[in-house]
Design a protein around this motif. Structure first.
Motif, PDB file in Angstrom:
ATOM      1  N   PHE A 118      66.602 -41.305  25.885  1.00 16.00           N
ATOM      2  CA  PHE A 118      66.652 -40.034  25.161  1.00 16.00           C
ATOM      3  C   PHE A 118      65.274 -39.622  24.667  1.00 16.00           C
ATOM      4  O   PHE A 118      64.990 -38.431  24.494  1.00 16.00           O
ATOM      5  CB  PHE A 118      67.625 -40.200  23.991  1.00 16.00           C
ATOM      6  N   PHE A 119      64.394 -40.598  24.454  1.00  9.74           N
ATOM      7  CA  PHE A 119      63.109 -40.297  23.842  1.00  9.74           C
ATOM      8  C   PHE A 119      62.050 -39.765  24.791  1.00  9.74           C
ATOM      9  O   PHE A 119      60.860 -39.817  24.488  1.00  9.74           O
ATOM     10  CB  PHE A 119      62.597 -41.504  23.069  1.00  9.74           C
ATOM     11  N   VAL A 120      62.498 -39.218  25.897  1.00  6.98           N
ATOM     12  CA  VAL A 120      61.621 -38.316  26.639  1.00  6.98           C
ATOM     13  C   VAL A 120      61.510 -37.005  25.853  1.00  6.98           C
ATOM     14  O   VAL A 120      60.586 -36.228  26.051  1.00  6.98           O
ATOM     15  CB  VAL A 120      62.178 -38.056  28.056  1.00  6.98           C
ATOM     16  N   ILE A 144      59.629 -46.622  27.420  1.00  6.50           N
ATOM     17  CA  ILE A 144      59.687 -47.088  28.810  1.00  6.50           C
ATOM     18  C   ILE A 144      59.940 -48.592  28.862  1.00  6.50           C
ATOM     19  O   ILE A 144      60.720 -49.089  29.684  1.00  6.50           O
ATOM     20  CB  ILE A 144      58.389 -46.739  29.554  1.00  6.50           C
ATOM     21  N   ILE A 145      59.278 -49.334  27.981  1.00  6.47           N
ATOM     22  CA  ILE A 145      59.467 -50.790  27.952  1.00  6.47           C
ATOM     23  C   ILE A 145      60.922 -51.127  27.643  1.00  6.47           C
ATOM     24  O   ILE A 145      61.525 -52.015  28.250  1.00  6.47           O
ATOM     25  CB  ILE A 145      58.530 -51.433  26.908  1.00  6.47           C
ATOM     26  N   ILE A 146      61.502 -50.395  26.696  1.00  8.49           N
ATOM     27  CA  ILE A 146      62.895 -50.645  26.329  1.00  8.49           C
ATOM     28  C   ILE A 146      63.836 -50.265  27.461  1.00  8.49           C
ATOM     29  O   ILE A 146      64.828 -50.940  27.735  1.00  8.49           O
ATOM     30  CB  ILE A 146      63.253 -49.876  25.048  1.00  8.49           C
ATOM     31  N   ALA A 147      63.535 -49.163  28.146  1.00 10.10           N
ATOM     32  CA  ALA A 147      64.413 -48.675  29.210  1.00 10.10           C
ATOM     33  C   ALA A 147      64.397 -49.573  30.440  1.00 10.10           C
ATOM     34  O   ALA A 147      65.322 -49.552  31.249  1.00 10.10           O
ATOM     35  CB  ALA A 147      64.024 -47.255  29.604  1.00 10.10           C
ATOM     36  N   LEU A 175      68.591 -39.061  29.577  1.00  2.91           N
ATOM     37  CA  LEU A 175      67.324 -38.379  29.839  1.00  2.91           C
ATOM     38  C   LEU A 175      67.494 -36.860  29.727  1.00  2.91           C
ATOM     39  O   LEU A 175      66.652 -36.177  29.140  1.00  2.91           O
ATOM     40  CB  LEU A 175      66.802 -38.746  31.229  1.00  2.91           C
ATOM     41  N   ALA A 176      68.573 -36.345  30.304  1.00  2.00           N
ATOM     42  CA  ALA A 176      68.848 -34.912  30.210  1.00  2.00           C
ATOM     43  C   ALA A 176      69.044 -34.487  28.759  1.00  2.00           C
ATOM     44  O   ALA A 176      68.581 -33.421  28.329  1.00  2.00           O
ATOM     45  CB  ALA A 176      70.081 -34.559  31.040  1.00  2.00           C
ATOM     46  N   ALA A 177      69.717 -35.341  27.980  1.00  2.00           N
ATOM     47  CA  ALA A 177      69.896 -35.063  26.556  1.00  2.00           C
ATOM     48  C   ALA A 177      68.544 -35.011  25.844  1.00  2.00           C
ATOM     49  O   ALA A 177      68.320 -34.171  24.964  1.00  2.00           O
ATOM     50  CB  ALA A 177      70.780 -36.139  25.918  1.00  2.00           C
ATOM     51  N   GLY A 209      64.082 -32.092  23.116  1.00  2.00           N
ATOM     52  CA  GLY A 209      62.681 -31.699  23.008  1.00  2.00           C
ATOM     53  C   GLY A 209      62.526 -30.215  22.753  1.00  2.00           C
ATOM     54  O   GLY A 209      61.754 -29.782  21.884  1.00  2.00           O
ATOM     55  N   PHE A 210      63.271 -29.413  23.485  1.00  2.00           N
ATOM     56  CA  PHE A 210      63.221 -27.965  23.264  1.00  2.00           C
ATOM     57  C   PHE A 210      63.909 -27.572  21.953  1.00  2.00           C
ATOM     58  O   PHE A 210      63.562 -26.560  21.344  1.00  2.00           O
ATOM     59  CB  PHE A 210      63.849 -27.236  24.450  1.00  2.00           C
ATOM     60  N   TYR A 211      64.872 -28.394  21.526  1.00  2.00           N
ATOM     61  CA  TYR A 211      65.495 -28.170  20.221  1.00  2.00           C
ATOM     62  C   TYR A 211      64.470 -28.307  19.101  1.00  2.00           C
ATOM     63  O   TYR A 211      64.480 -27.532  18.136  1.00  2.00           O
ATOM     64  CB  TYR A 211      66.639 -29.170  20.024  1.00  2.00           C
ATOM     65  N   LEU A 212      63.564 -29.279  19.216  1.00  2.60           N
ATOM     66  CA  LEU A 212      62.525 -29.460  18.210  1.00  2.60           C
ATOM     67  C   LEU A 212      61.656 -28.209  18.089  1.00  2.60           C
ATOM     68  O   LEU A 212      61.305 -27.775  16.987  1.00  2.60           O
ATOM     69  CB  LEU A 212      61.657 -30.671  18.557  1.00  2.60           C
TER      70      LEU A 212
END
Length: 302
Positions: free
Chosen positions: A101-103, A136-139, A153-155, A160-163
């Motif tokens: 999610f943290f993309v 990335i390390i966690i994923a 990832l889509a979420a 990101g655009f919500y921010l």
């Protein structure tokens, strides 16, 4: 305490709390559709919020009409992000879902440069890089990427655009007005999927939904206030604090012990937040010194 640091503390607090709601969602998804859980969260938040909003603002509980456009976009993006994320955690563990999610903060920080005209400093870029490396390390991208990871990832992209849209919507409206619109409009958007996937919750599950709603309100209030004090490129990396709580919730509630690489990733992500906090404090101190010097020079000229 400077406005910038207040924004950082608000955002870090919101990011630390929200995984508790995600953990509740994962519990509820064991017996109910993730789409229904998503709908229930917004509905529960609306029930808790509306009485407070009408007592304080009356008919002005909603944002002004000329400010509705950014709030509509913000709500749609958050509804999409939350629904996709809840569907993803049905098939994958919480820590993996959150790391994918943290993309979102990367997307948000880059989008803010182009859409809001905010500056991307070297320090912010380094912090973003550290946070992204931690995710990335966690994923563990070397493993097969499941549909759940793709949904997460889509979420993240939607988040990101919500921010960015939150920054656009933060002016001329109070945090309470923004929350009322987001939850009421979000409930209406999610109503069709709630009807299509309906299954009756138990009394205990209703309490869990109300708890999710309460946590959501607290986190959104903190997020909205954060964007009133700091810019999006500074706040976006602070979302990585969520990784720490999500790993804890995953272990305590679901006995999903994170791999050693998760802790390495958490260290990178935590460093990103610390670097931003230090940078904000340095900038605030530097600006204060400049202001004091200017005042002294002005006094001498007088």
């Amino acid at each position: 305490m400077s406005s910038q640091i207040r924004g950082i503390l608000f955002m870090a607090s919101a990011s630390a709390i929200i995984p508790v709601a995600d953990g509740i969602a994962k519990v509820l998804s064991e017996n109910h559709s993730a789409l229904l859980v998503s709908s229930g969260r917004y509905f529960a938040a609306s029930i808790l919020l509306l009485p407070i909003a009408f007592m304080k603002h009356g008919r002005k509980a909603l944002p002004p009409r000329h400010r509705l456009k950014p709030h509509i976009m913000r709500t749609i993006l958050m509804v999409m992000a939350m629904t996709l994320f809840y569907v993803s955690i049905v098939t994958i563990d919480l820590a993996t879902a959150v790391s994918a999610f943290f993309v979102g903060p990367i997307v948000g920080s880059v989008a803010a440069v182009f859409l809001l005209g905010e500056k991307m400093t070297k320090a912010k870029l380094v912090a973003l890089g550290l946070g992204f490396v931690g995710a990335i390390i966690i994923a563990r991208p070397g493993t097969a990427m499941s549909p759940g990871v793709l949904l997460a990832l889509a979420a993240g992209v939607c988040y990101g655009f919500y921010l960015v849209s939150t920054r656009l919507a933060s002016g001329e409206t109070t945090p309470l007005q923004a929350l009322v619109f987001q939850n009421v409009f979000g409930t209406l958007l999610l109503l069709p999927q709630a009807i299509l996937t309906w299954s009756a919750p138990s009394g205990f599950e209703i309490m869990l939904l109300l708890a999710m709603g309460a946590i959501s309100l607290v986190c959104h209030t903190l997020t909205i206030n954060a964007f009133r004090h700091a810019d999006a490129t500074t706040l976006a990396p602070l979302s990585y604090v969520e990784l720490i709580t999500s790993a804890t919730v995953g272990y305590v509630w679901f006995r999903q012990l994170p791999e050693p690489t998760v802790w390495i990733g958490l260290r990178r992500s935590g460093r990103a937040g610390a670097d931003l906090h230090a940078q904000a404090g340095f900038v605030s101190k530097k600006l204060t010194m400049r202001t004091d010097n200017t005042r002294r020079k002005g006094f001498r000229h007088e």
